[in-house]
Design an enzyme around this catalytic site. Structure first.
Site, short mmCIF file in Angstrom:
data_model
loop_
_atom_site.label_atom_id
_atom_site.label_comp_id
_atom_site.label_asym_id
_atom_site.label_seq_id
_atom_site.Cartn_x
_atom_site.Cartn_y
_atom_site.Cartn_z
N HIS A 50 35.39 46.72 36.40
CA HIS A 50 36.82 46.41 36.36
C HIS A 50 37.24 45.89 37.74
O HIS A 50 38.03 44.95 37.83
CB HIS A 50 37.62 47.65 35.96
CG HIS A 50 39.07 47.39 35.75
ND1 HIS A 50 39.54 46.48 34.83
CD2 HIS A 50 40.17 47.91 36.37
CE1 HIS A 50 40.87 46.45 34.88
NE2 HIS A 50 41.27 47.31 35.81
N HIS A 72 43.15 39.19 38.83
CA HIS A 72 43.38 40.24 37.83
C HIS A 72 44.35 39.67 36.81
O HIS A 72 45.54 39.49 37.10
CB HIS A 72 43.95 41.48 38.49
CG HIS A 72 43.92 42.69 37.60
ND1 HIS A 72 43.89 42.61 36.22
CD2 HIS A 72 43.92 44.02 37.89
CE1 HIS A 72 43.87 43.83 35.72
NE2 HIS A 72 43.89 44.70 36.70
N CYS A 80 45.82 47.15 31.60
CA CYS A 80 44.72 46.23 31.86
C CYS A 80 43.54 46.40 30.90
O CYS A 80 42.57 45.64 30.97
CB CYS A 80 44.26 46.38 33.30
SG CYS A 80 45.62 46.25 34.47
#
Length: 398
Positions: free
Chosen positions: A295, A329, A169
């Site tokens: 995040h 996400h 990620c």
């Protein structure tokens, strides 16, 4: 810890950016969502998905006219990329970059986790019926991590260095750092960079197997958060040297936890080290930061560990929020997608609210904003933390 990217205002700027996500195509719908707190997440309707969840799907991809000369690259990731190029005239900005510097001095660095793997899933479904892979299918042009970068090179006639970054990620945040380094090293004069990841059953089933997918829209930092919502996005940026306009890449820091494959240390030590390295590289203090893009995946452990990291480096009063309640996400595209949204926040003077936050977890002792508000922003931090302890923080300035 990887040596940080030092702040040196040598005219390297992010001169153009674009994004497509479940919020829409281009700048306008994303700025509206930043101000209103609107989410693009919706119930998943993907055939073959054996559980209920919410996803962030981009509309209008199937109707795009795909270049016939690159038909062997036709997959959902490439279509996301085409949509991003078409938004806000970004394709014209790329043409201007190529004209200024010449094709050989323009590089391409793209971050991704799954590239065009959705096409491979289609191919294997066809194989179940025909007992053979389609002869027209090219793994190199679809499922290779570099497939999107190669597609962009061929489509746009960019002949400088081209490669993919795949560090879960944090991939596309690291791709931006690489773009800056290529220019600082004199290898390129300009780089097309960013991240692309598409929805696919592989990702959804994989995260469900880890018991990380929420059956509801994700709620980062909320006391009742129970997992992620996966989205898709393409976010692209042009980075150029000797530019007198655009946004400043002020500094960056990267660390590797070496702690656990999928879980950060409880104290967020690796994330905190990346933030400290970023401030040091940028020559900034905590008081200079007007907003932190968390995040913020909406998992129990990750949000808590990140909050401890932010608290230890920046204190309790720096405004913060996660953007994943709005776009989901987006995995390998998350870093770049959220960096582009941070650029919009800088430009518009808005601190984005934390979409999906109803009651802040008391364990999260930082200033997470539930609602958007106007503010004069000079510097922001954007966090991206990936599986395997791949931590990356970028500082951006007006």
């Amino acid at each position: 810890m990887i040596p940080p990217i030092e702040n040196a205002d040598r005219g390297i700027r992010i001169t153009a950016s674009t994004i497509v996500s479940c919020l829409g195509h281009g700048r306008s719908p994303h700025i509206e969502a930043l101000r209103s707190g609107r989410s693009g997440l919706a119930p998943a309707d993907m055939p073959g998905l054996p559980f209920e969840c919410f996803i962030g799907s981009v509309a209008g991809l199937d109707s795009l006219a795909f270049p016939k000369t690159l038909a062997d690259c036709d997959n959902r990731a490439s279509r996301l990329t085409l949509a991003a190029l078409a938004a806000d005239g970004f394709d014209r900005a790329v043409a201007g970059m190529r004209e200024r510097w010449g094709p050989a001095r323009c590089g391409v660095v793209i971050g991704t986790s799954t590239s065009g793997i959705e096409k491979l899933e289609q191919v294997y479904r066809e194989r179940e019926e025909s007992e053979a892979l389609p002869t027209s299918y090219s793994m190199r042009r679809n499922d290779n991590h570099q497939a999107v970068g190669a597609f962009l090179q061929d489509l746009l006639d960019l002949r400088g260095p081209s490669y993919a970054v795949s560090t879960a990620c944090s991939s596309s945040s690291k791709a931006l750092i690489d773009a800056v380094q290529l220019i600082e090293a004199g290898v390129c004069d300009a780089v097309l960079t960013g991240g692309v990841d598409c929805l696919c059953l592989t990702s959804l089933n994989g995260f469900e197997a880890l018991q990380l997918v929420s059956p509801r829209p994700c709620r980062p930092c909320d006391a009742e958060r129970d997992g992620i919502s996966i989205g898709e996005a393409a976010a692209l940026m042009i980075v150029e040297r000797d530019a007198d306009t655009g946004f400043r890449f002020v500094g960056a820091g990267e660390t590797s936890d070496g702690h656990n494959m999928s879980t950060p240390p409880e104290d967020g030590a690796g994330a905190a080290a990346a933030m400290r390295a970023t401030l040091d590289a940028a020559g900034l203090t905590p008081a200079d930061i007007g907003y932190v893009n968390l995040h913020g995946t909406a998992t129990r452990t990750n949000d808590a560990a990140e909050a401890r990291a932010v608290l230890s480096v920046l204190g309790p009063d720096v405004p913060a929020s996660s953007l994943k309640g709005a776009i989901g996400h987006t995995l390998g595209a998350a870093g770049a997608a959220e960096i582009v949204l941070c650029l919009y926040a800088l430009e518009e003077g808005v601190i984005p609210g934390n979409t999906g936050l109803h009651r802040l977890d008391p364990e999260i002792a930082v200033d997470v904003k539930a609602e958007s508000r106007s503010a004069e922003l000079k510097y922001v931090l954007s966090n991206a933390f990936g599986f395997g302890g791949n931590n990356c923080v970028v500082a951006l300035g007006r």
